[in-house]
Design a protein around this motif. Structure first.
Motif, PDB file in Angstrom:
ATOM      1  N   HIS A   1      -4.833   0.425  -5.982  1.00 11.34           N
ATOM      2  CA  HIS A   1      -5.060   1.392  -4.898  1.00 11.34           C
ATOM      3  C   HIS A   1      -3.817   2.235  -4.609  1.00 11.34           C
ATOM      4  CE1 HIS A   1      -9.016  -0.221  -3.864  1.00 11.34           C
ATOM      5  NE2 HIS A   1      -8.505  -1.433  -3.998  1.00 11.34           N
ATOM      6  N   GLN A   2      -2.780   2.074  -5.448  1.00  7.35           N
ATOM      7  CA  GLN A   2      -1.545   2.842  -5.301  1.00  7.35           C
ATOM      8  C   GLN A   2      -1.012   2.776  -3.861  1.00  7.35           C
ATOM      9  OE1 GLN A   2      -2.603   6.752  -6.868  1.00  7.35           O
ATOM     10  NE2 GLN A   2      -2.065   6.102  -8.932  1.00  7.35           N
ATOM     11  N   SER A   3      -0.988   1.562  -3.349  1.00  6.87           N
ATOM     12  CA  SER A   3      -0.561   1.347  -1.953  1.00  6.87           C
ATOM     13  C   SER A   3       0.530   0.284  -1.877  1.00  6.87           C
ATOM     14  CB  SER A   3      -1.757   0.935  -1.093  1.00  6.87           C
ATOM     15  OG  SER A   3      -2.359  -0.249  -1.604  1.00  6.87           O
ATOM     16  N   LEU A   4       1.523   0.407  -2.735  1.00 12.78           N
ATOM     17  CA  LEU A   4       2.592  -0.592  -2.813  1.00 12.78           C
ATOM     18  C   LEU A   4       3.330  -0.706  -1.485  1.00 12.78           C
ATOM     19  CD1 LEU A   4       4.326  -2.547  -4.410  1.00 12.78           C
ATOM     20  CD2 LEU A   4       5.573  -0.597  -5.346  1.00 12.78           C
ATOM     21  N   ARG A   5       3.736   0.428  -0.915  1.00 10.13           N
ATOM     22  CA  ARG A   5       4.460   0.407   0.348  1.00 10.13           C
ATOM     23  C   ARG A   5       3.599  -0.174   1.467  1.00 10.13           C
ATOM     24  NH1 ARG A   5       4.385   4.768   3.861  1.00 10.13           N
ATOM     25  NH2 ARG A   5       5.928   4.767   5.547  1.00 10.13           N
ATOM     26  N   GLY A   6       2.322   0.189   1.507  1.00 12.48           N
ATOM     27  CA  GLY A   6       1.419  -0.345   2.524  1.00 12.48           C
ATOM     28  C   GLY A   6       1.255  -1.846   2.405  1.00 12.48           C
ATOM     29  N   ALA A   7       1.171  -2.345   1.170  1.00 11.35           N
ATOM     30  CA  ALA A   7       1.044  -3.787   0.959  1.00 11.35           C
ATOM     31  C   ALA A   7       2.287  -4.521   1.442  1.00 11.35           C
ATOM     32  CB  ALA A   7       0.806  -4.077  -0.522  1.00 11.35           C
ATOM     33  N   MET A   8       3.463  -3.921   1.247  1.00 14.48           N
ATOM     34  CA  MET A   8       4.702  -4.534   1.724  1.00 14.48           C
ATOM     35  C   MET A   8       4.697  -4.650   3.245  1.00 14.48           C
ATOM     36  SD  MET A   8       7.254  -2.461  -0.854  1.00 14.48           S
ATOM     37  CE  MET A   8       8.789  -3.046  -0.130  1.00 14.48           C
ATOM     38  N   MET A   9       4.202  -3.631   3.922  1.00 13.07           N
ATOM     39  CA  MET A   9       4.172  -3.643   5.376  1.00 13.07           C
ATOM     40  C   MET A   9       3.181  -4.685   5.902  1.00 13.07           C
ATOM     41  SD  MET A   9       4.298   0.500   5.889  1.00 13.07           S
ATOM     42  CE  MET A   9       4.013   0.440   7.655  1.00 13.07           C
ATOM     43  N   VAL A  10       1.986  -4.726   5.310  1.00  9.94           N
ATOM     44  CA  VAL A  10       0.965  -5.681   5.762  1.00  9.94           C
ATOM     45  C   VAL A  10       1.429  -7.114   5.559  1.00  9.94           C
ATOM     46  CG1 VAL A  10      -1.359  -6.556   5.305  1.00  9.94           C
ATOM     47  CG2 VAL A  10      -0.969  -4.086   5.449  1.00  9.94           C
TER      48      VAL A  10
ATOM     49  N   ALA B   1      11.559  -3.748   9.797  1.00 12.24           N
ATOM     50  CA  ALA B   1      12.237  -2.971   8.759  1.00 12.24           C
ATOM     51  C   ALA B   1      11.256  -2.330   7.791  1.00 12.24           C
ATOM     52  CB  ALA B   1      13.221  -3.859   8.001  1.00 12.24           C
ATOM     53  N   SER B   2      10.111  -2.966   7.559  1.00 10.31           N
ATOM     54  CA  SER B   2       9.130  -2.418   6.617  1.00 10.31           C
ATOM     55  C   SER B   2       8.595  -1.065   7.071  1.00 10.31           C
ATOM     56  CB  SER B   2       7.970  -3.400   6.428  1.00 10.31           C
ATOM     57  OG  SER B   2       7.137  -3.449   7.574  1.00 10.31           O
ATOM     58  N   LEU B   3       8.623  -0.818   8.379  1.00  9.63           N
ATOM     59  CA  LEU B   3       8.111   0.446   8.902  1.00  9.63           C
ATOM     60  C   LEU B   3       8.964   1.634   8.464  1.00  9.63           C
ATOM     61  CD1 LEU B   3       7.250  -0.696  12.549  1.00  9.63           C
ATOM     62  CD2 LEU B   3       5.676  -0.433  10.612  1.00  9.63           C
ATOM     63  N   GLY B   4      10.197   1.383   8.069  1.00 10.24           N
ATOM     64  CA  GLY B   4      11.090   2.465   7.678  1.00 10.24           C
ATOM     65  C   GLY B   4      11.137   2.741   6.192  1.00 10.24           C
ATOM     66  N   LEU B   5      10.383   2.003   5.365  1.00  9.23           N
ATOM     67  CA  LEU B   5      10.415   2.214   3.919  1.00  9.23           C
ATOM     68  C   LEU B   5       9.923   3.613   3.567  1.00  9.23           C
ATOM     69  CD1 LEU B   5       9.033  -1.249   2.758  1.00  9.23           C
ATOM     70  CD2 LEU B   5      11.376  -0.423   2.489  1.00  9.23           C
ATOM     71  N   ARG B   6      10.613   4.251   2.624  1.00  6.31           N
ATOM     72  CA  ARG B   6      10.268   5.611   2.224  1.00  6.31           C
ATOM     73  C   ARG B   6       9.094   5.597   1.245  1.00  6.31           C
ATOM     74  NH1 ARG B   6      12.163   9.286   5.417  1.00  6.31           N
ATOM     75  NH2 ARG B   6      12.110  10.826   3.728  1.00  6.31           N
ATOM     76  N   PRO B   7       8.148   6.519   1.412  1.00  2.00           N
ATOM     77  CA  PRO B   7       7.032   6.590   0.450  1.00  2.00           C
ATOM     78  C   PRO B   7       7.520   7.108  -0.892  1.00  2.00           C
ATOM     79  CG  PRO B   7       6.916   8.414   1.997  1.00  2.00           C
ATOM     80  CD  PRO B   7       8.018   7.514   2.487  1.00  2.00           C
ATOM     81  N   LEU B   8       6.912   6.605  -1.969  1.00  2.00           N
ATOM     82  CA  LEU B   8       7.200   7.072  -3.320  1.00  2.00           C
ATOM     83  C   LEU B   8       5.952   7.744  -3.877  1.00  2.00           C
ATOM     84  CD1 LEU B   8       9.127   4.070  -4.919  1.00  2.00           C
ATOM     85  CD2 LEU B   8      10.073   6.298  -4.323  1.00  2.00           C
ATOM     86  N   GLY B   9       6.133   8.741  -4.716  1.00  2.00           N
ATOM     87  CA  GLY B   9       4.979   9.363  -5.362  1.00  2.00           C
ATOM     88  C   GLY B   9       4.282   8.369  -6.283  1.00  2.00           C
ATOM     89  N   HIS B  10       3.025   8.625  -6.555  1.00  2.00           N
ATOM     90  CA  HIS B  10       2.259   7.751  -7.449  1.00  2.00           C
ATOM     91  C   HIS B  10       2.778   7.888  -8.870  1.00  2.00           C
ATOM     92  CE1 HIS B  10      -0.194   7.118  -4.067  1.00  2.00           C
ATOM     93  NE2 HIS B  10      -0.927   8.220  -4.172  1.00  2.00           N
ATOM     94  N   PRO B  11       2.956   6.763  -9.574  1.00  2.00           N
ATOM     95  CA  PRO B  11       3.410   6.841 -10.960  1.00  2.00           C
ATOM     96  C   PRO B  11       2.316   7.369 -11.861  1.00  2.00           C
ATOM     97  CG  PRO B  11       2.832   4.589 -10.433  1.00  2.00           C
ATOM     98  CD  PRO B  11       2.726   5.375  -9.142  1.00  2.00           C
ATOM     99  N   LYS B  12       2.710   7.901 -13.000  1.00  2.00           N
ATOM    100  CA  LYS B  12       1.719   8.344 -13.970  1.00  2.00           C
ATOM    101  C   LYS B  12       0.915   7.158 -14.467  1.00  2.00           C
ATOM    102  CE  LYS B  12       4.201  12.371 -15.714  1.00  2.00           C
ATOM    103  NZ  LYS B  12       4.778  13.021 -16.916  1.00  2.00           N
ATOM    104  N   THR B  13      -0.362   7.354 -14.660  1.00  2.00           N
ATOM    105  CA  THR B  13      -1.211   6.270 -15.133  1.00  2.00           C
ATOM    106  C   THR B  13      -1.327   6.255 -16.642  1.00  2.00           C
ATOM    107  OG1 THR B  13      -3.137   7.692 -14.846  1.00  2.00           O
ATOM    108  CG2 THR B  13      -2.570   6.224 -13.028  1.00  2.00           C
TER     109      THR B  13
END
Length: 405
Positions: free
Chosen positions: A79-88, A186-198
């Motif tokens: 789901h290309q939600s790495l940062r979201g998974a870290m926060m949850v 601290a997880s709330l401050g993580l910077r979003p990254l663009g989606h990697p090429k598939t």
């Protein structure tokens, strides 16, 4: 190294922001480890749980690494939600440790901790995957990124060790939960990254082209097996070192200091990593052989002075091994399946470490420090696996140096 994404950088400050926020999160994540690893077993003993149950309970995170963890890493990648998974997972971990603290019966602690571990253990591979994507995008050094995490491990261990001498050990779980809470913030401050090429990246020799290819590639299997054996050989140390030292009359601050020495050595290794030119496979073998020597000496029930020296070997047994394994993954696993590769690495490590933890509990209950002979055999096995695979994983020295940059 395959390029994960060609997304333009918004500003020259963006890499610095990414690294700073990630360093803060690494700090809280490792700070949690600094309170958990030395003192969670002490809390278990303080609430009346015996050695056999301690071995079983401390094996739980390792079990979740090959059961629930791959599901979380797979879903986050799909789901290309790495940062979201870290926060949850960060917020769920706080709740989990709070629930564990309300339980004192072995079975109830086991169940509550099992649920907690399901959301806690994915945090490390998720964070490493996030970090490696940032390395690929911004051209950062990997080695220095976990430095603040290692420093926070020391701070957490020393703070908790100091508290052991002033508060009842049965209250240590709330210190652990509190540090987990800092990680959630601290997880709330993580910077979003663009989606990697598939699409698969460049097809250089030794590069694994797609996700199914990971588990069919002997080189990748050697990487995760060697890592599992070497890092898994720390099971007795993680589960029973603090209990043994406490029984020997060491105070909480002394125990924390011994743990801190190991992590200080780890920090030095990470700081020097950009200068390493040896192939990552060689780094792993060195780390494994250092572990063999470390566990053989520890089995002799050395004095505090000797232990202080032996603890410095942690920089090699854990730190150098980790750098070597990360270097091999960056060179052999494309960015679009890097998180899944991290999941497989953690899963294999979990299978081995869970068995080692349970075995350690049984052996420690009967033979005490003799359990470290078993750990030495595991580390030696890891060295043999990596040594036999070294030609398949061979790299150009200059390219190897670039792995850590």
């Amino acid at each position: 190294m395959p390029i994960e994404s060609q997304i333009p950088i918004a500003s020259q400050n963006e890499p610095r922001r990414f690294a700073g926020r990630l360093a803060l999160f690494y700090g809280t994540l490792f700070g949690l480890g600094g309170t958990y690893l030395p003192f969670f077993p002490v809390w278990l003993k303080a609430v009346g749980i015996d050695a056999s149950w301690i071995g079983i309970i401390t094996a739980v995170p390792s079990v979740t690494r090959f059961t629930f963890l791959p599901v979380v890493t797979g879903l986050s990648e799909r789901h290309q939600s790495l940062r979201g998974a870290m926060m949850v997972t960060a917020f769920a971990t706080v709740l989990g440790f709070a629930v564990v603290g309300t339980q004192h019966q072995p079975l109830l602690v086991f169940v509550a901790f099992a649920v907690t571990a399901c959301v806690w253990t994915p945090m490390v591979p998720l964070t490493d995957g996030y970090a490696l994507r940032g390395v690929a995008r911004y051209g950062l050094d990997y080695g220095p990124l976990p430095l603040w995490g290692s420093a926070a491990f020391i701070a957490g261990a020393l703070a908790c060790g100091l508290l052991v001498d002033f508060i009842a050990a049965r209250h240590l779980i709330w210190v652990i939960a509190g540090v987990a809470g800092l990680g959630a913030v601290a997880s709330l401050g993580l910077r979003p990254l663009g989606h990697p090429k598939t699409a698969p990246a460049a097809t250089g020799a030794g590069t694994l082209l797609d996700e199914p290819g990971l588990l069919r590639e002997p080189g990748f299997l050697a990487i995760i097996l060697a890592s599992a054996l070497i890092q898994g050989s720390h099971a007795a140390y993680y589960g029973f070192a603090s209990i043994t030292w406490q029984a020997s009359g060491f105070g909480g601050l002394t125990i924390a200091g011994l743990w801190a020495l190991g992590v200080l050595a780890e920090i030095v290794v990470f700081a020097l990593s950009p200068r390493f030119t040896w192939p990552p496979a060689v780094l792993v073998v060195i780390g494994a052989l250092a572990a063999v020597a470390r566990w053989l000496i520890t089995a002799q029930e050395p004095s505090a002075a000797v232990l202080a020296v032996v603890q410095l070997a942690h920089g090699l047994t854990f730190g150098l091994t980790q750098l070597g394994i990360m270097g091999l993954l960056v060179r052999h696993v494309p960015g679009h399946v890097m998180v899944r590769g991290q999941g497989y690495l953690a899963a294999c490590g979990g299978i081995v470490a869970s068995g080692a933890s349970i075995l350690s509990g049984a052996v420690y209950a009967r033979h005490g420090q003799g359990v470290y002979y078993v750990m030495a055999a595991m580390a030696l096995s890891g060295a043999i696996v990596m040594w036999l695979a070294r030609h398949r994983l061979k790299h150009d020295p200059e390219k190897c140096k670039a792995v850590f940059r």
